[in-house]
Scaffold this motif. Structure first.
Motif, short mmCIF file in Angstrom:
data_model
loop_
_atom_site.label_atom_id
_atom_site.label_comp_id
_atom_site.label_asym_id
_atom_site.label_seq_id
_atom_site.Cartn_x
_atom_site.Cartn_y
_atom_site.Cartn_z
N ASP B 9 -30.08 -14.85 10.99
CA ASP B 9 -29.02 -14.76 9.06
C ASP B 9 -29.44 -15.35 8.33
OD1 ASP B 9 -26.89 -13.35 11.16
OD2 ASP B 9 -25.63 -14.23 11.13
N ARG B 10 -30.23 -15.91 8.10
CA ARG B 10 -30.10 -16.86 6.92
C ARG B 10 -31.98 -16.69 6.08
NH1 ARG B 10 -27.02 -22.29 6.60
NH2 ARG B 10 -29.17 -22.69 6.08
N THR B 11 -32.66 -16.39 5.46
CA THR B 11 -33.76 -16.38 5.29
C THR B 11 -34.18 -17.32 3.93
OG1 THR B 11 -33.58 -14.83 3.27
CG2 THR B 11 -33.81 -13.95 5.05
N LYS B 13 -34.97 -17.54 1.09
CA LYS B 13 -34.80 -16.79 0.00
C LYS B 13 -33.19 -17.43 -0.50
CE LYS B 13 -34.55 -13.22 -3.65
NZ LYS B 13 -34.86 -11.73 -3.44
N GLN B 14 -32.41 -16.94 1.03
CA GLN B 14 -30.66 -16.53 0.79
C GLN B 14 -30.40 -18.36 0.90
OE1 GLN B 14 -30.04 -14.42 4.67
NE2 GLN B 14 -28.41 -13.57 2.99
N ASP B 15 -31.46 -19.20 1.14
CA ASP B 15 -31.04 -21.37 1.15
C ASP B 15 -31.01 -21.33 0.37
OD1 ASP B 15 -30.35 -21.24 4.08
OD2 ASP B 15 -32.24 -22.10 4.61
N SER B 17 -30.84 -19.47 -2.67
CA SER B 17 -29.65 -18.92 -3.35
C SER B 17 -28.07 -19.59 -3.15
CB SER B 17 -29.32 -17.88 -3.26
OG SER B 17 -28.19 -17.34 -3.99
N ARG B 18 -28.24 -20.36 -1.69
CA ARG B 18 -26.66 -20.94 -1.83
C ARG B 18 -26.80 -22.48 -2.18
NH1 ARG B 18 -25.09 -19.63 4.08
NH2 ARG B 18 -25.82 -18.10 3.77
N HIS B 59 -24.93 -16.01 -10.35
CA HIS B 59 -23.87 -16.69 -9.69
C HIS B 59 -22.35 -16.08 -10.16
CE1 HIS B 59 -26.67 -17.99 -6.42
NE2 HIS B 59 -27.19 -18.57 -6.83
#
Lengths: 197, 197
Positions: B9-11, B13-15, B17-18, B59
């Motif tokens: 579910d998480r790459t 990159k997503q981590d 960004s979060r 964002h």
């Protein structure tokens, strides 16, 4: 207004000066409540009061002078009005105390508090003003509620009531909270009646 | 943090960004609490968070987006922490509820409320946010206090307690009101115990 002084004490010029001062103070509170600290300058207030900028500065040399004096003046007017209320039951006293924290005076004071939290120049004056107004309000509340502060817990009971009134004032800043506030006040007036005996 | 999701579910990159988003939100709350709305711009927050202005705007396209999201994010973190408290006696619950209204989150929310009262662009968003956070806090309070809202007056008793907590928060903005607040909270926790039965 209602103060009797010997005729020799006041000249027409002094009367005019006093009236000008009062117009400035009332305009300052209205301006602070509507536009906040950032939008409240001496010029804006002078214009609203129909007074020249020079005359405004004669009465209040700085912006801080004008706005702290304004909040103090209106707070004193409110305290006097509260003290002059015919003494009724405690539920009416609680409602009258809570009313002190809704409307333009509270809005203006809130703008000043919040501005003071970020502006070093304003902070000591507003802190001192808040302490003075707070003590006076507490004294009036104790008297009107016929609360016996020699009993343990009574002082804190009255303080908590005034904290609640302040919180109710804050809840009324963005929306008209009147209906909910009436129900909360009725319930807490009943709790207070039990607590004060 | 503590949320288990399937690895797919998480790459990375997503981590990232979060994590950037969270840094921005936390910096925004701190900035609002310290400098007020007037001193809080997207640039100031981006710099504080160590993020480029472009990334911040990716964002949060507008200043209003950033600050309402920030207050909401921190309010949710606090609610989650409150809900996770081991259930103690009512006095501890009252103290924990009041703690929600002191500290940087309350200061930031207060700055946002007061700015919203003067700025048409901010007002509807902050009003909606305040209503949502208020309902959620009430729900948590009822649960933690084991209050039975089917009984007459109980709903208003809990509401009044949260109004008092808000007023106590306001009293703490300019001065450290901790000692007085502890006494008021202890007294009203006892009154509440009687009222809720």
């Amino acid at each position: 207004m209602g103060v009797v002084t010997p005729p020799t004490d006041r000249t027409p010029k002094q009367d005019r000066s006093r009236a000008t001062r009062r117009r400035l103070l009332e305009a300052a509170v209205a301006c602070l409540a509507e536009h906040g600290w950032a939008g409240s300058t001496v010029s804006v207030v002078a214009e609203r009061a129909g007074v020249s900028r020079g005359a405004a500065q004669h009465h209040f040399p700085t912006r801080e002078d004008l706005f702290t004096a304004a909040v103090e003046y209106v707070a004193e007017e409110r305290s006097a009005a509260l003290r002059a209320l015919p003494v009724q039951g405690r539920a009416d006293v609680v409602a009258a105390l809570v009313d002190l924290y809704t409307g333009p005076l509270f809005r203006a004071a809130l703008q000043l508090w919040v501005a003071a939290s970020n502006e070093a120049q304003l902070r000591p004056r507003v802190t001192e003003l808040e302490a003075r107004v707070g003590r006076e309000t507490h004294r009036i509340a104790v008297e009107l509620l016929a609360a016996d502060e020699t009993k343990p817990g009574v002082r804190e009971t009255v303080q908590g009531l005034l904290d609640m009134a302040r919180g109710l004032g804050l809840a009324n800043v963005l929306t008209d909270d009147t209906a909910r506030r009436r129900r909360v006040v009725a319930q807490w007036a009943a709790l207070l009646e039990d607590a004060l005996g």
